[in-house]
Design a protein around this motif. Structure first.
Motif, PDB file in Angstrom:
ATOM      1  N   ASP A 146       1.868  18.173   1.289  1.00  0.00           N
ATOM      2  CA  ASP A 146       3.139  18.531   0.664  1.00  0.00           C
ATOM      3  C   ASP A 146       4.247  18.558   1.723  1.00  0.00           C
ATOM      4  OD1 ASP A 146       5.121  19.375  -0.959  1.00  0.00           O
ATOM      5  OD2 ASP A 146       3.968  20.988  -1.899  1.00  0.00           O
ATOM      6  N   ILE A 147       4.593  17.358   2.223  1.00  0.00           N
ATOM      7  CA  ILE A 147       5.553  17.315   3.336  1.00  0.00           C
ATOM      8  C   ILE A 147       6.936  17.826   2.923  1.00  0.00           C
ATOM      9  CG2 ILE A 147       4.449  15.545   4.776  1.00  0.00           C
ATOM     10  CD1 ILE A 147       6.399  13.523   3.415  1.00  0.00           C
ATOM     11  N   LYS A 148       7.245  17.743   1.637  1.00  0.00           N
ATOM     12  CA  LYS A 148       8.558  18.234   1.182  1.00  0.00           C
ATOM     13  C   LYS A 148       8.629  19.752   1.425  1.00  0.00           C
ATOM     14  CE  LYS A 148      11.615  18.255  -2.751  1.00  0.00           C
ATOM     15  NZ  LYS A 148      11.598  18.726  -4.110  1.00  0.00           N
ATOM     16  N   ILE A 161      10.279  18.724  12.137  1.00  0.00           N
ATOM     17  CA  ILE A 161       9.029  18.228  11.533  1.00  0.00           C
ATOM     18  C   ILE A 161       8.938  16.706  11.683  1.00  0.00           C
ATOM     19  CG2 ILE A 161      10.035  18.221   9.183  1.00  0.00           C
ATOM     20  CD1 ILE A 161       7.039  18.864   8.274  1.00  0.00           C
ATOM     21  N   VAL A 162       7.758  16.258  12.106  1.00  0.00           N
ATOM     22  CA  VAL A 162       7.492  14.825  12.325  1.00  0.00           C
ATOM     23  C   VAL A 162       6.363  14.417  11.377  1.00  0.00           C
ATOM     24  CG1 VAL A 162       6.757  13.104  14.022  1.00  0.00           C
ATOM     25  CG2 VAL A 162       8.083  15.100  14.769  1.00  0.00           C
ATOM     26  N   VAL A 163       6.580  13.324  10.633  1.00  0.00           N
ATOM     27  CA  VAL A 163       5.607  12.929   9.608  1.00  0.00           C
ATOM     28  C   VAL A 163       5.058  11.525   9.859  1.00  0.00           C
ATOM     29  CG1 VAL A 163       5.373  12.403   7.135  1.00  0.00           C
ATOM     30  CG2 VAL A 163       6.631  14.423   7.856  1.00  0.00           C
ATOM     31  N   ASP A 164       3.737  11.407   9.798  1.00  0.00           N
ATOM     32  CA  ASP A 164       3.082  10.095   9.802  1.00  0.00           C
ATOM     33  C   ASP A 164       2.996   9.632   8.349  1.00  0.00           C
ATOM     34  OD1 ASP A 164       1.086   8.198   9.312  1.00  0.00           O
ATOM     35  OD2 ASP A 164      -0.497   9.286  10.361  1.00  0.00           O
ATOM     36  N   SER A 165       3.864   8.662   8.008  1.00  0.00           N
ATOM     37  CA  SER A 165       3.775   8.077   6.664  1.00  0.00           C
ATOM     38  C   SER A 165       3.324   6.618   6.807  1.00  0.00           C
ATOM     39  CB  SER A 165       5.110   8.186   5.921  1.00  0.00           C
ATOM     40  OG  SER A 165       4.916   7.817   4.567  1.00  0.00           O
ATOM     41  N   ILE A 166       2.314   6.428   7.640  1.00  0.00           N
ATOM     42  CA  ILE A 166       1.823   5.071   7.911  1.00  0.00           C
ATOM     43  C   ILE A 166       1.197   4.468   6.659  1.00  0.00           C
ATOM     44  CG2 ILE A 166       0.048   3.791   9.235  1.00  0.00           C
ATOM     45  CD1 ILE A 166       0.865   5.675  11.625  1.00  0.00           C
ATOM     46  N   SER A 167       0.457   5.278   5.912  1.00  0.00           N
ATOM     47  CA  SER A 167      -0.093   4.730   4.662  1.00  0.00           C
ATOM     48  C   SER A 167       0.745   5.123   3.448  1.00  0.00           C
ATOM     49  CB  SER A 167      -1.548   5.166   4.461  1.00  0.00           C
ATOM     50  OG  SER A 167      -1.649   6.566   4.373  1.00  0.00           O
ATOM     51  N   GLY A 168       1.563   6.145   3.579  1.00  0.00           N
ATOM     52  CA  GLY A 168       2.314   6.630   2.411  1.00  0.00           C
ATOM     53  C   GLY A 168       3.548   5.798   2.096  1.00  0.00           C
ATOM     54  N   LEU A 169       4.262   5.362   3.143  1.00  0.00           N
ATOM     55  CA  LEU A 169       5.567   4.736   2.932  1.00  0.00           C
ATOM     56  C   LEU A 169       5.482   3.522   2.010  1.00  0.00           C
ATOM     57  CD1 LEU A 169       8.502   5.313   4.056  1.00  0.00           C
ATOM     58  CD2 LEU A 169       8.169   3.240   5.387  1.00  0.00           C
ATOM     59  N   TRP A 179      14.793  15.326   2.091  1.00  0.00           N
ATOM     60  CA  TRP A 179      13.716  16.294   2.359  1.00  0.00           C
ATOM     61  C   TRP A 179      13.808  16.903   3.762  1.00  0.00           C
ATOM     62  CZ3 TRP A 179       8.614  13.654   0.156  1.00  0.00           C
ATOM     63  CH2 TRP A 179       8.723  13.549  -1.233  1.00  0.00           C
ATOM     64  N   HIS A 180      14.803  16.498   4.524  1.00  0.00           N
ATOM     65  CA  HIS A 180      14.991  17.027   5.893  1.00  0.00           C
ATOM     66  C   HIS A 180      13.785  16.764   6.805  1.00  0.00           C
ATOM     67  CE1 HIS A 180      18.603  18.805   4.387  1.00  0.00           C
ATOM     68  NE2 HIS A 180      17.913  19.396   3.429  1.00  0.00           N
ATOM     69  N   LEU A 181      13.305  15.530   6.765  1.00  0.00           N
ATOM     70  CA  LEU A 181      12.241  15.152   7.697  1.00  0.00           C
ATOM     71  C   LEU A 181      12.938  14.700   8.983  1.00  0.00           C
ATOM     72  CD1 LEU A 181      10.142  13.041   5.150  1.00  0.00           C
ATOM     73  CD2 LEU A 181       9.883  15.469   5.712  1.00  0.00           C
ATOM     74  N   ASP A 182      12.525  15.246  10.127  1.00  0.00           N
ATOM     75  CA  ASP A 182      13.252  14.961  11.375  1.00  0.00           C
ATOM     76  C   ASP A 182      12.807  13.671  12.046  1.00  0.00           C
ATOM     77  OD1 ASP A 182      15.009  17.337  11.661  1.00  0.00           O
ATOM     78  OD2 ASP A 182      13.066  18.315  11.398  1.00  0.00           O
ATOM     79  N   ALA A 183      11.560  13.311  11.857  1.00  0.00           N
ATOM     80  CA  ALA A 183      11.107  12.003  12.360  1.00  0.00           C
ATOM     81  C   ALA A 183      10.002  11.516  11.429  1.00  0.00           C
ATOM     82  CB  ALA A 183      10.593  12.103  13.790  1.00  0.00           C
ATOM     83  N   VAL A 184      10.032  10.223  11.154  1.00  0.00           N
ATOM     84  CA  VAL A 184       9.008   9.610  10.293  1.00  0.00           C
ATOM     85  C   VAL A 184       8.519   8.361  11.001  1.00  0.00           C
ATOM     86  CG1 VAL A 184       8.532   8.527   8.054  1.00  0.00           C
ATOM     87  CG2 VAL A 184      10.062  10.485   8.162  1.00  0.00           C
ATOM     88  N   LEU A 198       3.388  -4.168  13.388  1.00  0.00           N
ATOM     89  CA  LEU A 198       4.689  -3.513  13.577  1.00  0.00           C
ATOM     90  C   LEU A 198       4.579  -2.022  13.312  1.00  0.00           C
ATOM     91  CD1 LEU A 198       7.320  -5.804  11.774  1.00  0.00           C
ATOM     92  CD2 LEU A 198       6.972  -5.519  14.234  1.00  0.00           C
ATOM     93  N   GLY A 199       5.158  -1.238  14.206  1.00  0.00           N
ATOM     94  CA  GLY A 199       5.300   0.193  13.983  1.00  0.00           C
ATOM     95  C   GLY A 199       6.780   0.479  13.771  1.00  0.00           C
ATOM     96  N   PHE A 200       7.068   1.596  13.099  1.00  0.00           N
ATOM     97  CA  PHE A 200       8.468   1.966  12.862  1.00  0.00           C
ATOM     98  C   PHE A 200       8.635   3.452  13.137  1.00  0.00           C
ATOM     99  CE2 PHE A 200       7.346  -1.412   9.832  1.00  0.00           C
ATOM    100  CZ  PHE A 200       8.219  -2.404  10.273  1.00  0.00           C
ATOM    101  N   ILE A 201       9.802   3.810  13.632  1.00  0.00           N
ATOM    102  CA  ILE A 201      10.089   5.235  13.824  1.00  0.00           C
ATOM    103  C   ILE A 201      11.559   5.502  13.536  1.00  0.00           C
ATOM    104  CG2 ILE A 201      10.363   4.896  16.362  1.00  0.00           C
ATOM    105  CD1 ILE A 201       9.338   7.850  16.619  1.00  0.00           C
ATOM    106  N   SER A 202      11.794   6.571  12.796  1.00  0.00           N
ATOM    107  CA  SER A 202      13.163   6.998  12.545  1.00  0.00           C
ATOM    108  C   SER A 202      13.285   8.456  12.981  1.00  0.00           C
ATOM    109  CB  SER A 202      13.493   6.852  11.057  1.00  0.00           C
ATOM    110  OG  SER A 202      14.847   7.169  10.858  1.00  0.00           O
ATOM    111  N   VAL A 203      14.412   8.774  13.601  1.00  0.00           N
ATOM    112  CA  VAL A 203      14.595  10.110  14.189  1.00  0.00           C
ATOM    113  C   VAL A 203      15.935  10.670  13.724  1.00  0.00           C
ATOM    114  CG1 VAL A 203      14.854  11.311  16.407  1.00  0.00           C
ATOM    115  CG2 VAL A 203      13.236   9.434  16.226  1.00  0.00           C
ATOM    116  N   SER A 204      15.936  11.914  13.266  1.00  0.00           N
ATOM    117  CA  SER A 204      17.175  12.527  12.775  1.00  0.00           C
ATOM    118  C   SER A 204      18.070  12.932  13.957  1.00  0.00           C
ATOM    119  CB  SER A 204      16.841  13.779  11.957  1.00  0.00           C
ATOM    120  OG  SER A 204      16.398  14.806  12.843  1.00  0.00           O
TER     121      SER A 204
END
Ligand code: PMP
Length: 360
Positions: A146-148, A161-169, A179-184, A198-204
């Motif tokens: 429940d990352i939200k 909060i840092v989330v691995d959404s490698i399979s979720g995205l 949802w105020h996720l700081d890094a995905v 390819l890997g991806f990263i986004s940072v707030s």
């Protein structure tokens, strides 16, 4: 060779339009043509992540993006919480330990998610925690975290909060900004319908402060280097041009269909798979299941590894077995990305025949 039906939770099948893009002649990356691709891909990635933050593309698998997050956001000795409900939550713990973080593991019994109240309690007991790490969908246990709620709780503290959404995205609802996720972090080979690599990263903006301060060793993964050349439509090192071009094609398709429709279709495929499984007498492994894959318990006395081996040899259909302590105990069928209902039907039929034949 006949096409193998891939029902594994990554890599997943790739649409023909995307495959075509992979085979185009290479272009040089310090050109206007590349810059246009970079900018278009970036916009599509922002849509996937549902963010206005920048999304950096990395030449790596998903684990590389996880390591990039740790190298840029954690300094040695930092107190962090790692929420773990399977193999991939454990991976956060391993990477964090390798970077000498002071890790508080917050584990669930496999199959269940860590309850948000537990995270709240541990954060209250440890006001000096700098970062919370979690998985979105732990592919090994097929659990949805429940990352939200984790993010709501974390946002009330000084931590990020840092989330691995490698399979979720792409397959499972995620709104980075709302949802105020700081890094995905994510990767190309699952819901994004592209080849691995390819890997991806986004940072707030809030997390960017930690990127500036991190004392962890980093060179290839230094996000400051990516940021420095970003406005010029470039990456600091030679980018995997063909993969970027192909992934952009898949993202365009997702965008055209809309994420909401993709999420809905994924839900429907999950429901279908579970109904067929239930008609075969199969029980689900997770108590808190995600939508992007289904994990069935292997009936008592049978070996899941052998079932999966038999199905690939006899039917040329690739399902996934269990990982780590679930080896032999579960069979996993993905319904993310470009996986089609007709292929799931074939996979479930093969599973039914294999279970009833008993000859494995
Ligand atoms: N996290 C999750 C949730 C995953 O499903 C995977 C891949 N199965 C990984 C991390 C690791 O990604 P990769 O194998 O691309 O390094």
């Amino acid at each position: 060779m006949d096409r193998q039906i891939l029902l594994t939770p990554g890599p997943t099948p790739i649409p023909p339009e995307t495959l075509k893009m992979e085979s185009l002649p290479i272009i040089h990356h310090r050109t206007k043509e590349f810059m246009d691709l970079f900018n278009e891909l970036h916009e599509n990635l922002q849509y996937l992540f549902q963010t206005k933050n920048k999304v950096y593309s990395l030449a790596s698998s998903g684990t590389g993006a996880m390591e990039c997050a740790v190298a840029n956001l954690v300094s040695p000795g930092d107190k962090v919480i790692a929420v773990a409900c399977g193999v991939f939550g454990e991976r956060w713990i391993k990477i964090l330990t390798a970077f000498s973080a002071n890790v508080i593991p917050l584990r669930s019994e496999w199959g269940a998610q860590v309850k948000p109240e537990e995270l709240e309690k541990v954060l209250k007991e440890n006001p000096d925690v700098k970062t919370v790490f979690s998985t979105h969908t732990d592919t090994s246990t097929a659990v949805l975290c429940d990352i939200k709620k984790y993010a709501e709780i974390t946002a009330k503290t000084k931590a990020i909060i840092v989330v691995d959404s490698i399979s979720g995205l792409g397959g499972q609802e995620l709104y980075m900004d709302d949802w105020h996720l700081d890094a995905v972090v994510s990767a190309s080979q699952k819901g994004l319908m592209s080849a691995p690599g390819l890997g991806f990263i986004s940072v707030s903006p809030k997390a960017w402060g930690l990127v500036q301060e991190s004392k962890s060793p980093r060179f290839y993964w230094d996000l400051r280097a990516f940021e420095k050349v970003f406005a010029t439509g470039q990456t600091p090192f030679t980018p995997p041009v063909s993969l970027l071009r192909a992934t952009n094609e898949s993202l365009k398709m997702i965008r055209k269909k809309t994420l909401k429709n993709v999420w809905q279709e994924t839900k429907e495929l999950a429901q279908f798979t579970r109904e067929v499984g239930s008609s075969l007498g199969l029980k689900m492994f997770p108590k808190d299941p995600c939508e992007i894959l289904t994990s069935f318990k292997v009936p008592e006395g049978l070996d899941g590894q052998k079932i999966v081996k038999q199905i690939v040899e006899k039917y040329n259909i690739s399902l996934a077995g269990g990982q780590d302590k679930l080896k032999g105990k579960v069979v996993r069928i993905a319904h993310m990305g470009y996986i089609q209902k007709a292929d799931i039907q074939k996979g479930m039929k093969a599973l039914a025949e294999t279970l009833s034949s008993g000859v494995f």
